[in-house]
Design an enzyme around this catalytic site. Structure first.
Site, PDB file in Angstrom:
ATOM      1  N   CYS A   1       2.440   2.234   8.789  1.00 43.91           N
ATOM      2  CA  CYS A   1       2.432   3.669   9.076  1.00 43.91           C
ATOM      3  C   CYS A   1       1.858   3.953  10.474  1.00 43.91           C
ATOM      4  O   CYS A   1       2.500   3.680  11.475  1.00 43.91           O
ATOM      5  CB  CYS A   1       1.689   4.425   7.984  1.00 43.91           C
ATOM      6  SG  CYS A   1       2.041   6.206   7.998  1.00 43.91           S
TER       7      CYS A   1
ATOM      8  N   HIS B   1       4.300   2.792   2.923  1.00 44.66           N
ATOM      9  CA  HIS B   1       2.987   2.301   2.506  1.00 44.66           C
ATOM     10  C   HIS B   1       3.125   1.222   1.423  1.00 44.66           C
ATOM     11  O   HIS B   1       2.953   1.497   0.229  1.00 44.66           O
ATOM     12  CB  HIS B   1       2.117   3.456   2.004  1.00 44.66           C
ATOM     13  CG  HIS B   1       1.624   4.340   3.088  1.00 44.66           C
ATOM     14  ND1 HIS B   1       0.396   4.154   3.698  1.00 44.66           N
ATOM     15  CD2 HIS B   1       2.198   5.395   3.713  1.00 44.66           C
ATOM     16  CE1 HIS B   1       0.238   5.069   4.635  1.00 44.66           C
ATOM     17  NE2 HIS B   1       1.311   5.837   4.664  1.00 44.66           N
TER      18      HIS B   1
ATOM     19  N   GLU C   1       1.062  -1.004   0.737  1.00 45.43           N
ATOM     20  CA  GLU C   1      -0.260  -1.320   0.149  1.00 45.43           C
ATOM     21  C   GLU C   1      -0.526  -0.544  -1.126  1.00 45.43           C
ATOM     22  O   GLU C   1      -1.377  -0.945  -1.930  1.00 45.43           O
ATOM     23  CB  GLU C   1      -1.361  -1.031   1.178  1.00 45.43           C
ATOM     24  CG  GLU C   1      -1.828   0.421   1.270  1.00 45.43           C
ATOM     25  CD  GLU C   1      -0.866   1.371   1.954  1.00 45.43           C
ATOM     26  OE1 GLU C   1      -1.101   2.595   1.922  1.00 45.43           O
ATOM     27  OE2 GLU C   1       0.132   0.891   2.540  1.00 45.43           O
TER      28      GLU C   1
END
Length: 268
Positions: A133, A241, A243
């Site tokens: 990001c 994202h 994660e």
């Protein structure tokens, strides 16, 4: 008389090799400034650290950005990889030659300064680099590219921002497909031509930095993943994202494992 308690040279070598085999790679992460109750904190979100440890098998080394660049080489000397995360702040548009069109959004000039210097240091040293990001946007700016500051107000692009009123799980839920560049490393790694990703960003890549090439695009044409052409070391930037709840997403698992493998190879 020989000292019978001293290990033989071959035993020492075996012990050193065993220790080296067990050593986890060290991955450098930078923290960002976050004001709280009249104090400036240096922070890093839990969700970024967990997959680096649990999926990539690496040890995070958190670097404060409030102390400038004096110890930059010291941190890079300790690192087997660089991991640039997202954040709630926008990159200072002066760094890519534009006026600030989003004065309501937080900025973090200390992080900008440190991360851009770290990117150049990591590239020069051949360190694996994974950018998420804001991190991907930093990579682009560091290499001379620029950004759409208000993607939602630009031409054909969709609104890629999250709904701030929605629960966090909904904000980070799958939002739109991205098409992977056929035959690219990312296509090969993930094994599918199209994947669903989340979307929580108001800015995005406009002009690509020197050497960066796209690996994936959103339906509206926005660049959603990049790499650095001709670089042997792992280099990946993604706008989404991975994660978020990474262990439950097979695409995220593959990305973090690939990054960890690259850092392990570097640490040998």
């Amino acid at each position: 008389m020989p000292n019978s308690t001293r290990p033989a040279p071959d035993s020492l070598a075996r012990a050193e090799n065993a220790h080296s085999a067990k050593r986890k790679p060290t991955v450098l992460m930078t923290m960002g400034c976050q004001p709280r109750a009249g104090h400036d904190y240096q922070v890093m979100t839990h969700k970024y650290i967990v997959p680096l440890v649990e999926l990539a098998g690496c040890v995070p080394l958190l670097m404060p950005t409030c102390c400038g660049l004096d110890d930059l080489d010291h941190y890079l000397d300790l690192a087997d990889g660089l991991y640039l995360t997202g954040a709630g702040s926008n990159i200072d548009p002066a760094l890519y030659g534009q006026q600030n069109l989003t004065p309501d959004k937080a900025r973090d000039p200390e992080r900008d300064r440190v991360d851009i210097a770290l990117i150049h240091g990591a590239l020069a040293r051949g360190l694996p680099l994974f950018a998420i990001c804001r991190g991907m946007q930093e990579l682009n700016v560091a290499l001379g590219g620029d950004l759409y500051q208000r993607l939602y107000a630009e031409g054909p692009f969709a609104d890629h921002r999250e709904d701030p009123a929605a629960p966090v799980a909904a904000q980070y839920g799958a939002r739109h497909p991205v098409t992977l560049v056929p035959g690219s490393w990312l296509h090969t790694q993930l094994g599918e031509p199209v994947i669903m990703v989340n979307s929580l960003h108001g800015q995005g890549i406009c002009r690509l930095g020197a050497g960066l090439v796209p690996l994936a695009h959103a339906e509206d044409g926005l660049v959603e993943a990049v790499t650095l052409a001709g670089r042997d070391a792992f280099t990946l930037g993604v706008q989404w994202h991975p994660e978020w709840q990474a262990s439950a997403n097979p695409h995220s698992v593959r990305l973090f494992k690939a990054f960890g493998d690259a850092c392990r190879q570097r640490s040998k």
